[in-house]
Design a protein around this motif. Structure first.
Motif, PDB file in Angstrom:
ATOM      1  N   LEU A 259       0.120  -1.275  -0.127  1.00 55.96           N
ATOM      2  CA  LEU A 259      -0.457  -0.073   0.229  1.00 55.96           C
ATOM      3  C   LEU A 259       0.697   1.321  -0.368  1.00 55.96           C
ATOM      4  O   LEU A 259       0.482   2.366  -0.586  1.00 55.96           O
ATOM      5  CB  LEU A 259      -0.334  -0.088   0.973  1.00 55.96           C
ATOM      6  CG  LEU A 259      -1.910  -1.386   1.347  1.00 55.96           C
ATOM      7  CD1 LEU A 259      -3.138  -1.238   2.264  1.00 55.96           C
ATOM      8  CD2 LEU A 259      -2.594  -0.716  -0.389  1.00 55.96           C
ATOM      9  N   ARG A 260       1.876   0.862   0.118  1.00 59.08           N
ATOM     10  CA  ARG A 260       2.829   1.985   0.299  1.00 59.08           C
ATOM     11  C   ARG A 260       3.520   2.461  -1.036  1.00 59.08           C
ATOM     12  O   ARG A 260       4.482   3.882  -1.029  1.00 59.08           O
ATOM     13  CB  ARG A 260       3.865   2.168   1.801  1.00 59.08           C
ATOM     14  CG  ARG A 260       3.377   2.197   2.726  1.00 59.08           C
ATOM     15  CD  ARG A 260       4.916   2.560   4.148  1.00 59.08           C
ATOM     16  NE  ARG A 260       5.434   1.081   4.172  1.00 59.08           N
ATOM     17  CZ  ARG A 260       6.309   0.381   4.316  1.00 59.08           C
ATOM     18  NH1 ARG A 260       7.146   1.496   3.305  1.00 59.08           N
ATOM     19  NH2 ARG A 260       6.809  -1.119   4.175  1.00 59.08           N
ATOM     20  N   ASN A 261       3.447   1.757  -1.955  1.00 60.07           N
ATOM     21  CA  ASN A 261       3.808   2.014  -2.792  1.00 60.07           C
ATOM     22  C   ASN A 261       2.024   1.800  -3.390  1.00 60.07           C
ATOM     23  O   ASN A 261       2.605   1.840  -5.457  1.00 60.07           O
ATOM     24  CB  ASN A 261       4.349   0.512  -3.801  1.00 60.07           C
ATOM     25  CG  ASN A 261       5.609   0.239  -4.566  1.00 60.07           C
ATOM     26  OD1 ASN A 261       5.326   2.081  -5.033  1.00 60.07           O
ATOM     27  ND2 ASN A 261       4.918  -0.414  -5.841  1.00 60.07           N
ATOM     28  N   ASP A 262       0.869   2.183  -3.422  1.00 65.91           N
ATOM     29  CA  ASP A 262       0.085   2.073  -4.001  1.00 65.91           C
ATOM     30  C   ASP A 262      -0.682   3.973  -4.455  1.00 65.91           C
ATOM     31  O   ASP A 262      -0.560   4.636  -3.244  1.00 65.91           O
ATOM     32  CB  ASP A 262      -1.294   1.390  -3.294  1.00 65.91           C
ATOM     33  CG  ASP A 262      -2.711   1.926  -4.172  1.00 65.91           C
ATOM     34  OD1 ASP A 262      -2.812   2.470  -4.618  1.00 65.91           O
ATOM     35  OD2 ASP A 262      -3.408   1.197  -4.799  1.00 65.91           O
ATOM     36  N   PHE A 263      -0.532   4.591  -5.447  1.00 67.20           N
ATOM     37  CA  PHE A 263      -0.673   5.579  -5.974  1.00 67.20           C
ATOM     38  C   PHE A 263      -1.619   6.483  -4.872  1.00 67.20           C
ATOM     39  O   PHE A 263      -1.585   7.935  -4.685  1.00 67.20           O
ATOM     40  CB  PHE A 263      -0.504   5.859  -7.173  1.00 67.20           C
ATOM     41  CG  PHE A 263      -0.344   7.661  -7.351  1.00 67.20           C
ATOM     42  CD1 PHE A 263       0.489   8.568  -8.335  1.00 67.20           C
ATOM     43  CD2 PHE A 263      -2.324   8.009  -7.875  1.00 67.20           C
ATOM     44  CE1 PHE A 263      -0.070   9.672  -7.931  1.00 67.20           C
ATOM     45  CE2 PHE A 263      -2.213   8.940  -8.119  1.00 67.20           C
ATOM     46  CZ  PHE A 263      -1.670  10.179  -8.666  1.00 67.20           C
ATOM     47  N   GLU A 264      -3.427   6.033  -5.656  1.00 67.50           N
ATOM     48  CA  GLU A 264      -4.172   6.183  -4.543  1.00 67.50           C
ATOM     49  C   GLU A 264      -4.047   6.778  -2.788  1.00 67.50           C
ATOM     50  O   GLU A 264      -4.446   7.841  -2.299  1.00 67.50           O
ATOM     51  CB  GLU A 264      -5.151   5.365  -4.767  1.00 67.50           C
ATOM     52  CG  GLU A 264      -6.019   5.923  -4.343  1.00 67.50           C
ATOM     53  CD  GLU A 264      -7.392   6.223  -4.615  1.00 67.50           C
ATOM     54  OE1 GLU A 264      -8.839   5.846  -4.520  1.00 67.50           O
ATOM     55  OE2 GLU A 264      -7.600   4.647  -5.556  1.00 67.50           O
ATOM     56  N   VAL A 265      -3.547   5.159  -2.593  1.00 68.96           N
ATOM     57  CA  VAL A 265      -3.407   5.426  -0.999  1.00 68.96           C
ATOM     58  C   VAL A 265      -2.218   6.700  -0.678  1.00 68.96           C
ATOM     59  O   VAL A 265      -2.295   7.503   0.102  1.00 68.96           O
ATOM     60  CB  VAL A 265      -2.709   3.831  -0.512  1.00 68.96           C
ATOM     61  CG1 VAL A 265      -2.373   4.825   1.224  1.00 68.96           C
ATOM     62  CG2 VAL A 265      -3.667   2.900  -0.518  1.00 68.96           C
TER      63      VAL A 265
END
Length: 311
Positions: A259-265
Motif C-alpha cells: 500500500l505504500r507503493n499504491d499511488f491512490e493511497v
C-alpha cells in the motif's frame, strides 16, 4: 438527618437508610437523606452519631459494598464515581426512589486492615509488597488499582480476570490492559474502553481486537501511531488504510509495503501530511504528482523526494 431526631418524618426527595448490624441484623438507627448524598457523607454521619471511624465502616446493600457502583454501570464501563465519592443514587440503583426505606448492613473492620486499605489508596504501599492473601482480597485490589492501574500486575490471577477490577484499573491507567486476563483482553467492550482513553493500549489488546476496524479507528482518534499495533491484515486492507490516511496522513508509515507503493493511497496521505512522503515507496517518492502534493502541504517534504526531483 438522624431518624431519632426531629419530627414530621421524611422530607420530599429523601430516603430512609435503615442501618442494621451485619451479624445480628440488630437495628442501629435510621438516617434520613437525599439520593444525591455521597456514601462518604453517610459514613461521616455514622461516625458522628455512632463513634465508628469512617475508614473502619463497611456498608452493605443487596449483598454488595455500598461504595461500589451499581452493576449496570460497571457492565457498561460507565465513568461513574467510586468509593466514598459515589452518590447514593449511583450506589443503590434506579429501583430505589425517594420515599423508599432501604436496609443497609454495617460491618466494622479491624483498624489495622482499614489502615492498610488507606495506605493502598494513597500509594504509600504497593500490592507487590503484600502477601498472597492481601493480593487476593478483592476490596484491597480495587483500592490499589484505583490509585494506579498498574497495580493490576500484582493482583491474584482470579482478580485479573474480574471485570469490575479490570474496568476500575483502566480508569486509572488504560495501559493496565496488558495485565488483564486473556479473556478480558479479548473482550471488545474492554478493548474499546482502554483504547478510547489511550490509543496505545491497542498493543495490549487481543489479536481479534487489533484486527477490528472500529477498535483501531477509536485508538487512532487519540494516537494515530497506534495503527502500528493493528493486525497485519488490517494494515494491508486497502479500503481501511485509504480511509484512515485521509484523516491521519502520517499513518501511511504503518501500512503494508504494497500500500505504500499504491499511488491512490500515497497521494491521499501526502495531501493530509506532507511528511507522509517519507514513508512512500522509492517509486512514488519519485512521482512528480505525489511530490508536488506533499510539498504543497509541507514544503519540507521535498527532503524526502527522489534526487532527480529535489534537483
Amino acid at each position: 438527618r438522624d431518624g431519632t431526631r426531629g419530627e414530621g418524618g421524611m422530607l420530599d426527595g429523601e430516603v430512609v437508610l435503615r442501618v442494621n448490624g451485619a451479624l445480628d441484623a440488630e437495628p442501629l438507627m435510621d438516617l434520613f437523606t437525599g439520593l444525591d448524598t455521597s456514601v462518604g457523607e453517610v459514613k461521616a454521619a455514622l461516625e458522628r452519631l455512632r463513634g465508628i471511624p469512617v475508614r473502619e465502616q463497611r456498608l452493605l446493600f443487596d449483598g454488595r459494598r455500598l461504595c461500589a457502583p451499581n452493576g449496570a454501570a460497571v457492565a457498561a464501563g460507565a465513568a461513574v464515581r467510586v468509593g466514598n465519592h459515589l452518590l447514593l443514587r449511583e450506589a443503590l440503583g434506579a429501583d430505589v426512589q425517594p420515599g423508599s426505606t432501604v436496609d443497609v448492613k454495617l460491618i466494622r473492620v479491624a483498624p489495622e486492615w482499614a489502615l492498610l486499605q488507606e495506605r493502598l489508596q494513597s500509594g504509600a504501599v504497593s500490592l507487590a509488597a503484600l502477601d498472597t492473601a492481601a493480593r487476593s482480597d478483592r476490596e484491597l485490589v480495587l483500592t490499589a488499582v484505583g490509585y494506579s492501574g498498574a497495580e493490576l500486575e500484582h493482583a491474584a490471577l482470579a482478580l485479573r480476570a474480574d471485570r469490575e477490577v479490570v474496568v476500575h484499573a483502566l480508569r486509572s491507567d488504560p495501559l493496565a490492559l496488558r495485565f488483564a486476563d486473556d479473556a478480558l483482553r479479548d473482550d471488545r467492550a474492554i478493548a474499546m474502553q482502554a483504547v478510547g482513553m489511550n490509543g496505545l493500549a491497542l498493543q495490549f489488546a487481543s489479536d481479534g481486537a487489533r484486527g477490528d476496524p472500529e477498535v483501531v479507528r477509536l485508538a487512532m482518534a487519540s494516537a494515530w501511531r497506534s495503527l502500528a499495533h493493528a493486525s497485519e491484515e488490517l494494515r494491508a486492507d486497502r479500503s481501511f488504510v485509504l480511509d484512515v490516511v485521509r484523516q491521519h496522513g502520517s499513518a501511511l508509515c504503518f501500512a503494508s509495503a504494497e500500500l505504500r507503493n499504491d499511488f491512490e493511497v500515497v497521494f491521499a496521505a501526502v495531501k493530509t501530511s506532507g511528511w507522509a512522503l517519507s514513508c512512500a515507496s522509492e517509486n512514488l517518492r519519485g512521482d512528480r504528482e505525489c511530490v508536488f502534493a506533499a510539498v504543497t502541504t509541507n514544503p519540507g517534504a521535498l527532503d524526502f523526494a527522489a534526487e532527480p526531483l529535489r534537483s
